[in-house]
Design a protein around this motif. Structure first.
Motif, PDB file in Angstrom:
ATOM      1  N   VAL A  71      46.282  37.300  26.659  1.00 53.36           N
ATOM      2  CA  VAL A  71      47.383  36.840  26.395  1.00 53.36           C
ATOM      3  C   VAL A  71      47.540  38.472  26.824  1.00 53.36           C
ATOM      4  O   VAL A  71      49.060  38.757  27.045  1.00 53.36           O
ATOM      5  N   ALA A  72      47.018  39.250  25.821  1.00 51.92           N
ATOM      6  CA  ALA A  72      47.933  40.899  26.147  1.00 51.92           C
ATOM      7  C   ALA A  72      47.704  41.022  27.432  1.00 51.92           C
ATOM      8  O   ALA A  72      49.733  42.074  27.843  1.00 51.92           O
ATOM      9  N   GLY A  73      47.408  40.815  28.274  1.00 52.50           N
ATOM     10  CA  GLY A  73      47.113  41.388  30.113  1.00 52.50           C
ATOM     11  C   GLY A  73      47.879  40.907  30.440  1.00 52.50           C
ATOM     12  O   GLY A  73      49.691  41.103  31.182  1.00 52.50           O
ATOM     13  N   THR A  74      48.615  39.652  30.222  1.00 49.20           N
ATOM     14  CA  THR A  74      49.792  38.596  30.490  1.00 49.20           C
ATOM     15  C   THR A  74      51.224  39.556  30.350  1.00 49.20           C
ATOM     16  O   THR A  74      52.203  39.393  30.930  1.00 49.20           O
ATOM     17  N   ILE A  75      51.648  39.772  29.190  1.00 44.62           N
ATOM     18  CA  ILE A  75      52.566  39.965  28.140  1.00 44.62           C
ATOM     19  C   ILE A  75      52.566  41.228  29.428  1.00 44.62           C
ATOM     20  O   ILE A  75      53.317  41.176  29.149  1.00 44.62           O
ATOM     21  N   ILE A  76      51.651  42.412  29.073  1.00 44.34           N
ATOM     22  CA  ILE A  76      52.411  43.568  29.625  1.00 44.34           C
ATOM     23  C   ILE A  76      52.695  43.085  31.421  1.00 44.34           C
ATOM     24  O   ILE A  76      53.925  43.907  31.690  1.00 44.34           O
ATOM     25  N   ALA A 167      37.556  37.243  32.651  1.00 47.38           N
ATOM     26  CA  ALA A 167      37.423  36.162  32.312  1.00 47.38           C
ATOM     27  C   ALA A 167      36.150  36.180  33.072  1.00 47.38           C
ATOM     28  O   ALA A 167      34.890  35.566  32.457  1.00 47.38           O
ATOM     29  N   ALA A 168      35.119  36.858  33.732  1.00 47.89           N
ATOM     30  CA  ALA A 168      33.781  36.668  34.296  1.00 47.89           C
ATOM     31  C   ALA A 168      32.991  37.936  33.257  1.00 47.89           C
ATOM     32  O   ALA A 168      31.937  37.733  33.728  1.00 47.89           O
ATOM     33  N   ILE A 308      44.929  30.008  31.841  1.00 44.33           N
ATOM     34  CA  ILE A 308      43.817  30.307  32.164  1.00 44.33           C
ATOM     35  C   ILE A 308      43.209  31.133  30.774  1.00 44.33           C
ATOM     36  O   ILE A 308      41.599  30.765  31.132  1.00 44.33           O
ATOM     37  N   LEU A 309      43.420  30.979  29.967  1.00 43.61           N
ATOM     38  CA  LEU A 309      41.871  30.985  28.690  1.00 43.61           C
ATOM     39  C   LEU A 309      41.551  29.100  28.347  1.00 43.61           C
ATOM     40  O   LEU A 309      40.631  29.016  28.225  1.00 43.61           O
ATOM     41  N   LEU A 310      42.427  28.773  28.651  1.00 45.75           N
ATOM     42  CA  LEU A 310      42.273  26.769  29.037  1.00 45.75           C
ATOM     43  C   LEU A 310      41.220  27.298  30.173  1.00 45.75           C
ATOM     44  O   LEU A 310      39.451  26.537  29.843  1.00 45.75           O
ATOM     45  N   LEU A 311      41.531  27.481  31.652  1.00 41.53           N
ATOM     46  CA  LEU A 311      40.801  27.361  31.950  1.00 41.53           C
ATOM     47  C   LEU A 311      38.929  28.746  32.279  1.00 41.53           C
ATOM     48  O   LEU A 311      37.842  27.576  32.003  1.00 41.53           O
ATOM     49  N   THR A 364      41.161  33.005  40.386  1.00 37.33           N
ATOM     50  CA  THR A 364      40.760  32.957  39.268  1.00 37.33           C
ATOM     51  C   THR A 364      39.691  31.976  38.792  1.00 37.33           C
ATOM     52  O   THR A 364      38.801  31.789  38.410  1.00 37.33           O
ATOM     53  N   ALA A 365      40.116  30.835  39.026  1.00 42.07           N
ATOM     54  CA  ALA A 365      38.625  29.325  39.197  1.00 42.07           C
ATOM     55  C   ALA A 365      37.736  29.789  39.440  1.00 42.07           C
ATOM     56  O   ALA A 365      36.487  29.202  39.332  1.00 42.07           O
TER      57      ALA A 365
END
Length: 452
Positions: A71-76, A167-168, A308-311, A364-365
């Motif tokens: 979340v923080a990364g996407t806000i930045i 995520a990985a 991204i979080l859900l995935l 990403t997937a």
């Protein structure tokens, strides 16, 4: 519980279901992963209550590791995009590199901007700048487009805080080694970026583009039209601050330093804290502190993070179900074979990620699914510790590059904004991403031979 070859067949069928469901029937990967998790667990003979527990624990456990970080990364990234900081960074890089090497400037700009900003968005943001610089430096448009696209791509799958590599890392248990993952991501991304630059200057340079002759705004006009942009210091700080803090925390942890200062550095170097401080640094980029920015821009970042979080959570659930089967014993037998020793082990996650990327389009997937698949096997294969796990993330990221083609949204962004015909885009962009993936895995394997 099912064991042996039949269990392997069930796992292959589960992955095949995800690919077919997402690529052919356009089912969202979140649902595809969850359905595959339940299907594999039930087919493998895992007791039904344990299947449900594995799905819940896998989803929730991974969110506890990386949820706030993503979340923080996407806000930045969103603030950098909206505030003009991405353009400011591009301007600084061009000033350093010089206009005599415009393709190299585009590659470096892409590699830098794509660390926090999604490559699709970043290509759109920087497209007008690319056109203007190409006209000013008399450089072929296709060459400039491929240089920018491959520069963006180089860090998109390799360097946190981009969500895919985070995520990985979370999936394979490398969340505590994020500083090492960043370090190796930066190292591997350099030759990977240069491979794209090579393709841009030797192959794409020969491809004509219809828009070549069309007039475009000047470089200065584009910067002027955007309005007041932030200073270079403010633009770079939200990216560099978290990387420096996480890196410093990793050094303190590795050296096992003690004392009050070391204690504080370990706290500040925690990925969650470092990224949140990056968000605070990004607030200095806001033109105004009002509802539009503090709610609107941040809200857009949260929307980007949600998918991204859900995935990622669904990938964690899939991985947890796999761990609940007896696959570890199967892998242990395979990993003890001489052919699966050393750096050759990295080829397995690379090929899985490459197959998934090519089949369903999303890098990403591919990162999430592959990391979930291989996570239960790593300890059995003797892959533990910061450096080996970081190199596994690099191998997965390398596979998630190869290849970008018509089922990838990024392919169409590059094609449409570059004015390339589809056949030319295959030659210019798709082949470049294949070269980048191969370069990344070779670099990763060399690092394994040298360091592990």
């Amino acid at each position: 519980m099912v064991q042996g070859a039949l269990l392997c067949l069930i796992l292959v069928a589960g992955v095949a279901f995800i690919v077919v469901a997402t690529a052919k029937f356009k089912l969202h990967p979140f649902l595809g992963l969850l359905l595959a998790a339940f299907g594999v667990g039930i087919a493998a003979g895992v007791p039904l209550p344990e299947v449900v527990k594995a799905v819940n624990d896998g989803f929730g456990g991974l969110m506890g590791y990386i949820g706030i970080v993503v979340v923080a990364g996407t806000i930045i990234g969103k603030i950098l995009e909206k505030s003009g900081a991405a353009l400011r960074m591009a301007e600084v890089v061009l000033r350093v590199v010089g206009e005599k090497r415009p393709q190299l400037g585009m590659s470096l700009i892409g590699a830098l901007v794509s660390i926090p900003v999604f490559c699709d968005s970043a290509f759109v943001i920087l497209s007008s700048l690319r056109k203007a610089l190409a006209q000013r430096a008399h450089a072929p448009q296709a060459s400039m487009s491929v240089a920018l696209a491959t520069g963006l791509y180089a860090t998109h799958t390799l360097v946190p805080p981009t969500p895919g590599p985070i995520a990985a890392a979370g999936n394979i248990g490398a969340s505590n080694y994020l500083g090492t993952v960043i370090l190796f991501g930066l190292i591997v991304s350099v030759p990977t970026m240069l491979a794209g630059y090579f393709w841009a200057t030797n192959v794409a340079v020969k491809i004509p583009v219809e828009e070549e002759q069309e007039p475009t705004d000047s470089y200065e006009d584009i910067l002027k039209d955007f309005g007041q942009m932030p200073s270079a210091f403010k633009a770079f700080t939200p990216i560099l601050l978290p990387i420096v803090l996480i890196g410093a925390g990793s050094v303190v942890s590795f050296q096992q330093w003690s004392g009050e200062a070391a204690y504080v550095m370990l706290f500040l170097g925690t990925p969650v804290v470092a990224l949140l401080l990056g968000v605070l640094a990004a607030f200095a980029l806001l033109p105004k502190w009002n509802e539009e920015t503090l709610t609107g821009w941040v809200g857009e970042g949260l929307k980007d993070a949600a998918v991204i979080l859900l995935l990622t959570g669904a990938g964690g659930a899939f991985g947890a179900v796999i761990k609940a089967t007896s696959v570890a014993e199967v892998i242990k037998g395979v990993a003890q074979g001489e052919a699966m020793q050393g750096a050759l082990l990295l080829l397995v996650p690379f090929l899985i990620a490459a197959a998934l990327k090519t089949a369903q389009g999303s890098s990403t997937a591919a990162l999430v699914i592959t990391s979930a698949l291989v996570a239960p096997t790593l300890a059995q294969a003797g892959i533990v510790g910061a450096v080996p796990l970081a190199l596994v993330v690099m191998a997965i990221g390398a596979g998630a590059m190869a290849v970008s083609h018509v089922n990838d949204s990024y392919f169409w962004v590059v094609t449409q904004f570059s004015g390339l015909k589809v056949a030319d885009a295959y030659k210019a962009h798709t082949m470049a991403t294949l070269l980048q993936g191969i370069t990344a895995i070779i670099t990763t394997m060399i690092l394994w031979w040298l360091l592990v």
